[in-house]
Write a protein that holds these residues in place. Structure first.
Motif, PDB file in Angstrom:
ATOM      1  N   ASP A  63       5.343  -8.226   2.533  1.00 26.46           N
ATOM      2  CA  ASP A  63       6.253  -6.872   3.106  1.00 26.46           C
ATOM      3  C   ASP A  63       7.664  -7.228   3.100  1.00 26.46           C
ATOM      4  OD1 ASP A  63       6.799  -7.903   5.892  1.00 26.46           O
ATOM      5  OD2 ASP A  63       4.518  -7.464   6.341  1.00 26.46           O
ATOM      6  N   SER A  96       9.601  -7.621   5.714  1.00 22.88           N
ATOM      7  CA  SER A  96      10.091  -8.516   6.429  1.00 22.88           C
ATOM      8  C   SER A  96      10.350  -9.881   5.729  1.00 22.88           C
ATOM      9  CB  SER A  96       9.129  -8.495   7.623  1.00 22.88           C
ATOM     10  OG  SER A  96       8.118  -8.997   7.374  1.00 22.88           O
ATOM     11  N   TYR A 122      12.323 -12.946   6.910  1.00 22.46           N
ATOM     12  CA  TYR A 122      11.532 -14.104   7.663  1.00 22.46           C
ATOM     13  C   TYR A 122      11.216 -15.483   6.660  1.00 22.46           C
ATOM     14  CZ  TYR A 122       7.420 -16.468   9.708  1.00 22.46           C
ATOM     15  OH  TYR A 122       6.589 -17.276  10.084  1.00 22.46           O
ATOM     16  N   ASN A 155       8.782  -1.717   0.273  1.00 24.26           N
ATOM     17  CA  ASN A 155       8.234  -0.528   0.892  1.00 24.26           C
ATOM     18  C   ASN A 155       7.257   0.131  -0.248  1.00 24.26           C
ATOM     19  OD1 ASN A 155       9.134  -0.741   3.624  1.00 24.26           O
ATOM     20  ND2 ASN A 155      10.844   0.560   3.078  1.00 24.26           N
ATOM     21  N   GLU A 197       9.936  -3.824  22.115  1.00 28.13           N
ATOM     22  CA  GLU A 197      10.373  -3.940  20.804  1.00 28.13           C
ATOM     23  C   GLU A 197       9.614  -4.253  19.629  1.00 28.13           C
ATOM     24  OE1 GLU A 197      13.555  -6.298  22.755  1.00 28.13           O
ATOM     25  OE2 GLU A 197      11.926  -4.916  23.290  1.00 28.13           O
ATOM     26  N   GLN A 198       8.962  -5.266  19.978  1.00 24.88           N
ATOM     27  CA  GLN A 198       8.120  -6.412  18.849  1.00 24.88           C
ATOM     28  C   GLN A 198       7.041  -5.571  18.497  1.00 24.88           C
ATOM     29  OE1 GLN A 198       7.232  -9.974  21.123  1.00 24.88           O
ATOM     30  NE2 GLN A 198       9.180 -10.750  20.596  1.00 24.88           N
ATOM     31  N   ARG A 231       6.874  -2.382  17.657  1.00 27.17           N
ATOM     32  CA  ARG A 231       7.220  -1.190  16.786  1.00 27.17           C
ATOM     33  C   ARG A 231       6.823  -1.495  15.356  1.00 27.17           C
ATOM     34  NH1 ARG A 231      13.368  -0.716  19.079  1.00 27.17           N
ATOM     35  NH2 ARG A 231      12.933  -0.198  21.213  1.00 27.17           N
ATOM     36  N   HIS A 232       6.827  -2.572  14.728  1.00 28.23           N
ATOM     37  CA  HIS A 232       6.656  -3.023  13.496  1.00 28.23           C
ATOM     38  C   HIS A 232       4.865  -2.931  13.324  1.00 28.23           C
ATOM     39  CE1 HIS A 232       6.487  -4.540   9.543  1.00 28.23           C
ATOM     40  NE2 HIS A 232       5.576  -5.551   9.864  1.00 28.23           N
ATOM     41  N   HIS A 276       3.919   0.859  13.487  1.00 32.43           N
ATOM     42  CA  HIS A 276       4.300   1.396  12.116  1.00 32.43           C
ATOM     43  C   HIS A 276       3.449   1.010  11.088  1.00 32.43           C
ATOM     44  CE1 HIS A 276       6.736   2.988   8.904  1.00 32.43           C
ATOM     45  NE2 HIS A 276       7.026   1.977   8.321  1.00 32.43           N
ATOM     46  N   GLU A 277       2.770  -0.261  10.911  1.00 34.47           N
ATOM     47  CA  GLU A 277       1.949  -0.671  10.022  1.00 34.47           C
ATOM     48  C   GLU A 277       0.650   0.291  10.226  1.00 34.47           C
ATOM     49  OE1 GLU A 277       2.662  -5.079   8.398  1.00 34.47           O
ATOM     50  OE2 GLU A 277       1.626  -4.831  10.377  1.00 34.47           O
ATOM     51  N   ASN A 294       3.559 -11.481  16.477  1.00 33.11           N
ATOM     52  CA  ASN A 294       4.814 -12.202  16.074  1.00 33.11           C
ATOM     53  C   ASN A 294       4.652 -13.617  16.067  1.00 33.11           C
ATOM     54  OD1 ASN A 294       5.907  -9.426  17.098  1.00 33.11           O
ATOM     55  ND2 ASN A 294       7.830 -10.542  16.877  1.00 33.11           N
TER      56      ASN A 294
END
Length: 413
Positions: free
Chosen positions: A62, A64, A68, A103, A149-150, A152-153, A156-157, A295
């Motif tokens: 993905d 990220s 990463y 995306n 905030e971690q 959120r990803h 979203h997935e 994470n």
């Protein structure tokens, strides 16, 4: 149909995918012989997390990865491990894998996976109803984050997975330590994912193997298949000890070792071993729920009265030995997140090689050689998608009709 339905089929590999294919071929009255070099569930099927979570069976590559991936290559303790060595095949795979980290590519792959994701749990129920003496369990999956905030990803997935057609109910857990006493206060945001299941994967695969045997199938765990060839109107599996097995058709379901047998039959998609590690620990209070730390890329599952902790994606050769440092890296990663357990008193330390394709799609179907089929390349999702894969491939072999759920997995793509 291009050829008559097979009456005798040899299957290479006694993991979930191979045995599910054997079981479903038996449903069509086919005589099956499973050829395995080590033992039932000896590859990636034994020590994985045992998650039957089609809602999380999504593309590994993905966007990220662009941020990463480079950091992971420089950090030997990172969940994603890539050896810095001269390996043209590995680097070719990585180039193609990372090229899918967009995306658009993610959405395309998710759409292609959703059809079989929707069949996954029903396929397990069919095996159990058909006599496989094993069980699956449904409990909320606990998803933990150290910072709001971690999350959120991950949220979203899950929204994208729902948009593709699945139902993945996600709620916030207000008092997580009452539900999961193993979590420390460092885990500040906790979600509960519904509609998924889990099981002890080795136990289920062993039970599936026993069912195949009871229905007349042969499972030879001393058979190293070195080549599959067409001969006359059938195929021959050549074994390393000089023996051979004749059949009308053969299914190559040998996981991360698939390229060694499938390449000469026109399968050009790269398959890279993505090695995962696991171990189990005792907990002061019973572990009741699967736990995931996105994470940290660590998945945990109740296992025989203990907690199995699994993690890492290590791109190495499938037969390389277990690297104890990777176990230590997982332990150090989760130590701040867990309490009421002794992470240094470990059992069942394991490494298994998962077959990863660059585009995130399995390889399921007929090859360029009549009578030779493949079933593999599921990456991290071989356990959850194995029974549905076996059912649909068996139907294709018997009828010549490719189900829409596996059409995107054409091994000759």
């Amino acid at each position: 149909m291009n050829s008559p339905a097979p009456r005798r089929v040899a299957i290479v590999g006694a993991g979930m995918v191979g045995l599910a294919t054997a079981w479903h071929l038996q449903e069509h009255g086919v005589e099956v012989t499973v050829l395995e070099r080590e033992g039932v569930a000896a590859g990636a099927s034994w020590g994985n997390a045992g998650w039957l979570a089609p809602g999380m069976a999504m593309p590994l590559s993905d966007p990220s990865l662009w941020a990463y991936g480079p950091r992971a290559m420089l950090d030997p303790a990172a969940p994603l491990s890539i050896p810095l060595r001269v390996d043209p095949t590995l680097w070719s795979f990585l180039t193609r894998f990372i090229s899918r980290a967009t995306n658009r590519a993610w959405a395309q792959t998710m759409d292609a996976l959703t059809g079989i994701d929707l069949l996954a749990l029903e396929a397990f129920d069919e095996l159990v109803a058909g006599g496989v003496q094993a069980e699956t369990k449904e409990q909320p999956f606990i998803i933990g984050f150290e910072k709001e905030e971690q999350s959120r990803h991950f949220r979203h997935e899950m929204e994208l997975v729902e948009r593709a057609g699945q139902s993945v109910p996600l709620t916030t857990v207000e008092n997580p330590r009452q539900l999961v006493p193993q979590l420390t206060d460092a885990v500040r945001t906790v979600l509960a994912l519904g509609g998924q299941r889990f099981m002890a994967p080795g136990d289920f695969v062993e039970a599936l193997a026993q069912s195949v045997r009871e229905r007349g199938g042969v499972i030879d765990t001393t058979a190293t298949v070195t080549r599959a060839t067409r001969r006359g109107n059938g195929v021959v599996a050549e074994l390393g000890d000089g023996r051979s097995v004749d059949a009308d058709a053969i299914v190559l379901a040998n996981g991360a070792w698939l390229p060694g047998l499938a390449r000469e039959h026109g399968v050009r998609t790269l398959v890279q071993a993505g090695r995962g590690y696991s171990f189990s620990v005792a907990t002061d209070q019973p572990a009741e729920y699967p736990i995931y730390f996105p994470n940290r890329r660590v998945a945990c599952t109740p296992f025989h009265g203990r907690l199995r902790i699994a993690g890492t994606m290590e791109f190495r050769r499938p037969d390389e030995p277990l690297r104890a440092r990777r176990i230590d890296d997982i332990v150090n990663s989760v130590r701040p997140l867990f309490t009421n357990m002794d992470l240094d008193d470990r059992q069942d330390e394991w490494v298994g090689s998962r077959p990863v394709t660059p585009d995130g799609l399995p390889l399921v179907g007929a090859t360029a050689t009549p009578g030779v089929y493949v079933a593999g390349g599921h990456g991290m999702w071989g356990i959850v998608l194995g029974p549905a894969t076996g059912k649909l491939l068996a139907q294709q072999m018997m009828t010549g009709v490719v189900a829409p759920q596996i059409a995107p997995f054409d091994p000759l793509r």
